[in-house]
Enzyme design. Structure first.
Site, short mmCIF file in Angstrom:
data_model
loop_
_atom_site.label_atom_id
_atom_site.label_comp_id
_atom_site.label_asym_id
_atom_site.label_seq_id
_atom_site.Cartn_x
_atom_site.Cartn_y
_atom_site.Cartn_z
N ASN A 161 48.05 42.45 44.61
CA ASN A 161 47.86 43.16 45.88
C ASN A 161 47.19 42.33 46.98
O ASN A 161 47.40 42.60 48.16
CB ASN A 161 47.13 44.50 45.65
CG ASN A 161 45.76 44.33 45.04
OD1 ASN A 161 45.46 43.33 44.42
ND2 ASN A 161 44.93 45.34 45.20
N TYR A 162 46.37 41.35 46.60
CA TYR A 162 45.83 40.39 47.59
C TYR A 162 46.09 39.00 47.02
O TYR A 162 45.18 38.34 46.50
CB TYR A 162 44.33 40.62 47.82
CG TYR A 162 44.03 41.87 48.61
CD1 TYR A 162 43.90 41.82 49.99
CD2 TYR A 162 43.91 43.11 47.98
CE1 TYR A 162 43.64 42.98 50.73
CE2 TYR A 162 43.66 44.26 48.70
CZ TYR A 162 43.53 44.19 50.07
OH TYR A 162 43.28 45.33 50.81
N LYS A 184 46.48 31.22 37.44
CA LYS A 184 47.66 32.01 37.03
C LYS A 184 47.79 33.17 38.00
O LYS A 184 47.02 34.14 37.95
CB LYS A 184 47.45 32.49 35.58
CG LYS A 184 48.09 33.80 35.19
CD LYS A 184 49.58 33.69 34.91
CE LYS A 184 50.20 35.06 34.64
NZ LYS A 184 50.87 35.66 35.79
N GLU A 257 37.17 42.03 37.21
CA GLU A 257 37.23 43.04 38.28
C GLU A 257 38.45 43.88 37.99
O GLU A 257 39.58 43.39 38.08
CB GLU A 257 37.44 42.37 39.63
CG GLU A 257 36.29 41.55 40.10
CD GLU A 257 36.57 41.01 41.50
OE1 GLU A 257 37.74 40.80 41.86
OE2 GLU A 257 35.60 40.83 42.22
N CYS A 291 42.17 48.17 45.06
CA CYS A 291 41.27 48.58 43.96
C CYS A 291 40.24 49.56 44.47
O CYS A 291 39.85 50.49 43.78
CB CYS A 291 40.61 47.37 43.34
SG CYS A 291 39.70 46.35 44.48
N GLU A 384 44.08 56.19 37.73
CA GLU A 384 44.24 55.43 38.97
C GLU A 384 45.72 55.39 39.34
O GLU A 384 46.52 54.81 38.60
CB GLU A 384 43.74 53.99 38.76
CG GLU A 384 43.91 53.12 39.98
CD GLU A 384 43.58 51.65 39.73
OE1 GLU A 384 44.03 51.10 38.71
OE2 GLU A 384 42.88 51.06 40.57
P1 NAP Z 1 47.82 43.65 36.13
O1 NAP Z 1 49.18 44.15 35.80
O2 NAP Z 1 46.72 43.95 35.19
O3 NAP Z 1 47.96 42.05 36.33
C1 NAP Z 1 46.87 41.28 36.74
C2 NAP Z 1 47.10 39.85 36.31
O4 NAP Z 1 47.02 39.76 34.90
C3 NAP Z 1 48.46 39.30 36.70
O5 NAP Z 1 48.33 37.95 37.06
C4 NAP Z 1 49.24 39.43 35.41
O6 NAP Z 1 50.35 38.57 35.32
C5 NAP Z 1 48.16 39.04 34.42
N1 NAP Z 1 48.41 39.40 33.03
C6 NAP Z 1 49.26 40.32 32.52
N2 NAP Z 1 49.19 40.32 31.17
C7 NAP Z 1 48.27 39.39 30.82
C8 NAP Z 1 47.76 38.91 29.59
N3 NAP Z 1 48.16 39.38 28.40
N4 NAP Z 1 46.81 37.95 29.61
C9 NAP Z 1 46.37 37.43 30.77
N5 NAP Z 1 46.84 37.84 31.98
C10 NAP Z 1 47.78 38.81 32.00
O7 NAP Z 1 47.35 44.19 37.57
P2 NAP Z 1 48.17 44.26 38.93
O8 NAP Z 1 49.22 45.32 38.82
O9 NAP Z 1 48.59 42.90 39.36
O10 NAP Z 1 47.04 44.73 39.94
C11 NAP Z 1 46.68 46.07 40.09
C12 NAP Z 1 45.41 46.39 39.33
O11 NAP Z 1 44.40 45.46 39.68
C13 NAP Z 1 44.85 47.76 39.71
O12 NAP Z 1 44.37 48.40 38.55
C14 NAP Z 1 43.69 47.43 40.64
O13 NAP Z 1 42.70 48.43 40.69
C15 NAP Z 1 43.21 46.16 40.05
N6 NAP Z 1 42.49 45.41 41.04
C16 NAP Z 1 41.12 45.33 40.94
C17 NAP Z 1 40.38 44.67 41.90
C18 NAP Z 1 38.90 44.60 41.81
O14 NAP Z 1 38.35 43.76 42.49
N7 NAP Z 1 38.23 45.40 41.01
C19 NAP Z 1 41.03 44.08 42.99
C20 NAP Z 1 42.42 44.17 43.07
C21 NAP Z 1 43.13 44.83 42.09
P3 NAP Z 1 51.84 39.14 35.57
O15 NAP Z 1 51.89 39.58 36.98
O16 NAP Z 1 52.70 37.98 35.27
O17 NAP Z 1 52.04 40.28 34.61
#
Ligand code: NAP
Length: 483
Positions: A161-162, A184, A257, A291, A384
């Site tokens: 998302n960012y 990554k 995070e 988030c 969420e």
């Molecule tokens: P996501 O699906 O959990 O993916 C996040 C990252 O993890 C991606 O680079 C993803 O790669 C990678 N990943 C996936 N499986 C993995 C594994 N087994 N081992 C290591 N890395 C792995 O999250 P998203 O959909 O991109 O982002 C949305 C989520 O992020 C929401 O829940 C949001 O609340 C949270 N978020 C939190 C914050 C905060 O600061 N608290 C900020 C922004 C977003 P791939 O894309 O290749 O699967």
């Protein structure tokens, strides 16, 4: 999926070189709103991961001894390059993750500011010294010099998302603190990440210090996380991914995070018009794919009808459509995410909630949706959505609002709207969350504030100073002075 006529196949970056993977495999990146391919990225192999980590260790040894001023030169240049390329990068962010063009540009400029502030902060951080005589039996002949040293090789994993900001917020402090980085990016976001690394490469950063490893998290994620060459992980993403990662990454420092379910608590004495404006911008910017989006409203029943009509009026003003027109509501990152959000709405409606506005969908474009009379039995009260839907839960007291806020598995941020500062502070003290905003929407930043998720929302602290600390450790050198 169709492919844009000029869609490029991007390379990954390792040891100062742009390369195609030996796997011979690439991943098509589909634009959420163009619904066609905006380019391909490399699906790299385990051997290539090994090589990236190996070269990171080799270069980090020298980098750890470089002066802060030398590191600063590269990072300042990187920030300048990003500002210079802001139009090009913003266009990629827009196409790749469907973010409004102006917001994408702001993300790039904010990132450059973040990098510069990180440099300044690192330049002004000091170690400390301690004399031995303050402890019983100690003596002035012992002097401890406490300095901070880098951890080694940091694995930075960012969400979609960012794709620039949440990547640079790991890479910049890691490099400034003397580490090397394996970056990554999220697969949807990897082209934006590639552009960010291009800008760093063009700043002349010595080879090996940063590698861009692209590929699906489900394929290379575990291998990276469990790799013995990784000394610390900084992860931002979903709670499920983060929790799995935490179990696998034994015995190394982690900063996580994760997701959130930020509540906006609206007391009966709140300025309702002002609260409605903050809640709508908090809940619906970038279709709620933040988030720290407001993900539920806990409103006192005596003012609920008024607040709901104000929220409805604000929702009806939201622009819906294309990120190219800077619409607030844009298609979600993919169809699976839209199906999930729709499922939450359907579940609430089936269990008796009232749709005030919205509940309309075209492919992955979900119209902004307000759902009233949400109860604890409905999934949308707890999960969420990461989409443009806002559940409203009516409460009869501050205590009930606090209980529902705290019952959540998440604890990222919360807002309280009230004209009584004493009540605001009392509620702030009782909410189990990383940050509480008084009379404002929940949001990350300014970026030098500590940024904390508790419970299922994370572990450890980000924010520029804290990130520099988390990517270093203390080292004590004791000088034994002879009389
Ligand atoms: P996501 O699906 O959990 O993916 C996040 C990252 O993890 C991606 O680079 C993803 O790669 C990678 N990943 C996936 N499986 C993995 C594994 N087994 N081992 C290591 N890395 C792995 O999250 P998203 O959909 O991109 O982002 C949305 C989520 O992020 C929401 O829940 C949001 O609340 C949270 N978020 C939190 C914050 C905060 O600061 N608290 C900020 C922004 C977003 P791939 O894309 O290749 O699967």
């Amino acid at each position: 999926m169709t492919t844009e006529p000029n869609a490029i196949t991007y390379k990954f970056y390792i040891n100062g070189e742009w390369r195609e993977s030996k796997s011979g495999q690439t991943i098509e990146i589909q634009s959420p709103y163009l619904r066609n391919s905006v380019g391909k990225i490399q699906a790299i192999t385990h051997d290539e991961v090994d090589e990236a980590i190996h070269s990171a260790h080799l270069s980090q040894k020298k980098w750890a001894y470089s002066s802060l001023q030398e590191r600063a030169t590269y990072l300042y240049k990187w920030a300048d390059n990003l500002v210079e390329k802001q139009d090009e990068i913003a266009k990629i962010i827009m196409q790749e993750v469907g973010k409004g063009y102006q917001d994408a540009k702001k993300e790039v400029v904010r990132t450059a500011d973040f990098i510069r502030y990180t440099v300044e902060e690192a330049l002004h951080m000091h170690g400390e010294s301690m004399m031995g005589d303050s402890f019983p039996g100690g003596s002035k002949s012992k002097l401890a010099i406490v300095s901070r040293v880098p951890l080694g090789v940091i694995l930075a994993i960012s969400p979609f998302n960012y794709p620039i900001n949440l990547a640079a917020s790991k890479v910049a402090p890691a490099l400034m603190a003397g580490n090397a980085v394996i970056f990554k990016p999220a697969t949807n976001g990897a082209i934006s990440g590639t552009k960010m690394i291009e800008a760093l490469d063009q700043a002349g950063l010595p080879k090996g210090l940063i590698s861009l490893v692209t590929g699906r998290g489900s394929v290379i994620g575990d291998y990276l996380v469990e790799h013995k060459g990784i000394n610390m992980i900084s992860f931002t993403g979903g709670t499920k991914t983060g929790m799995n990662l935490a179990q696998k990454a034994a015995k190394i420092p982690l900063v996580l995070e994760l997701g959130g379910k930020d509540p906006a608590i609206v007391r009966e004495d709140a300025d309702l018009l002002e609260a409605a404006k903050h809640i709508i911008s908090g809940a619906f910017s970038y279709s709620g794919q933040r988030c720290t989006a407001i993900k539920r409203v806990l409103v006192h029943e005596s003012v609920a009808d008024t607040l709901v009509s104000l929220l409805k009026a604000e929702v009806e003003k939201l622009s819906v459509g294309s990120p190219e027109k800077d619409s607030v509501i844009v298609p979600l990152i993919d169809d699976v995410s839209a199906d999930y959000v729709q499922g939450l709405v359907n579940d609430a409606v089936e269990k008796g909630a009232t749709v005030i506005v919205g509940n309309k969908r075209e492919h992955n474009l979900i119209y902004p949706t307000l759902i009233d009379h949400v109860t604890r039995e409905m999934t949308v009260a707890w999960e969420e959505p990461f989409g443009p839907i806002l559940p409203i839960i009516r409460v009869s007291s501050d205590q009930e609002a606090i209980d529902i806020a705290n019952e959540s598995e998440f604890g990222l941020q919360a807002s309280v709207f009230t004209s009584d500062i004493n009540k605001a502070l009392t509620i702030a003290n009782l909410i189990d969350t990383g940050t509480i905003q008084i009379n404002s929407r929940t949001e990350r930043g300014p970026d030098h504030f500590p940024f904390i998720g508790v419970k299922g929302s994370g572990m450890g602290v980000q924010g520029i100073h804290k990130s520099l600390e988390s990517m270093t450790r203390e080292k004590v050198t004791v000088l034994n002075i002879k009389d």
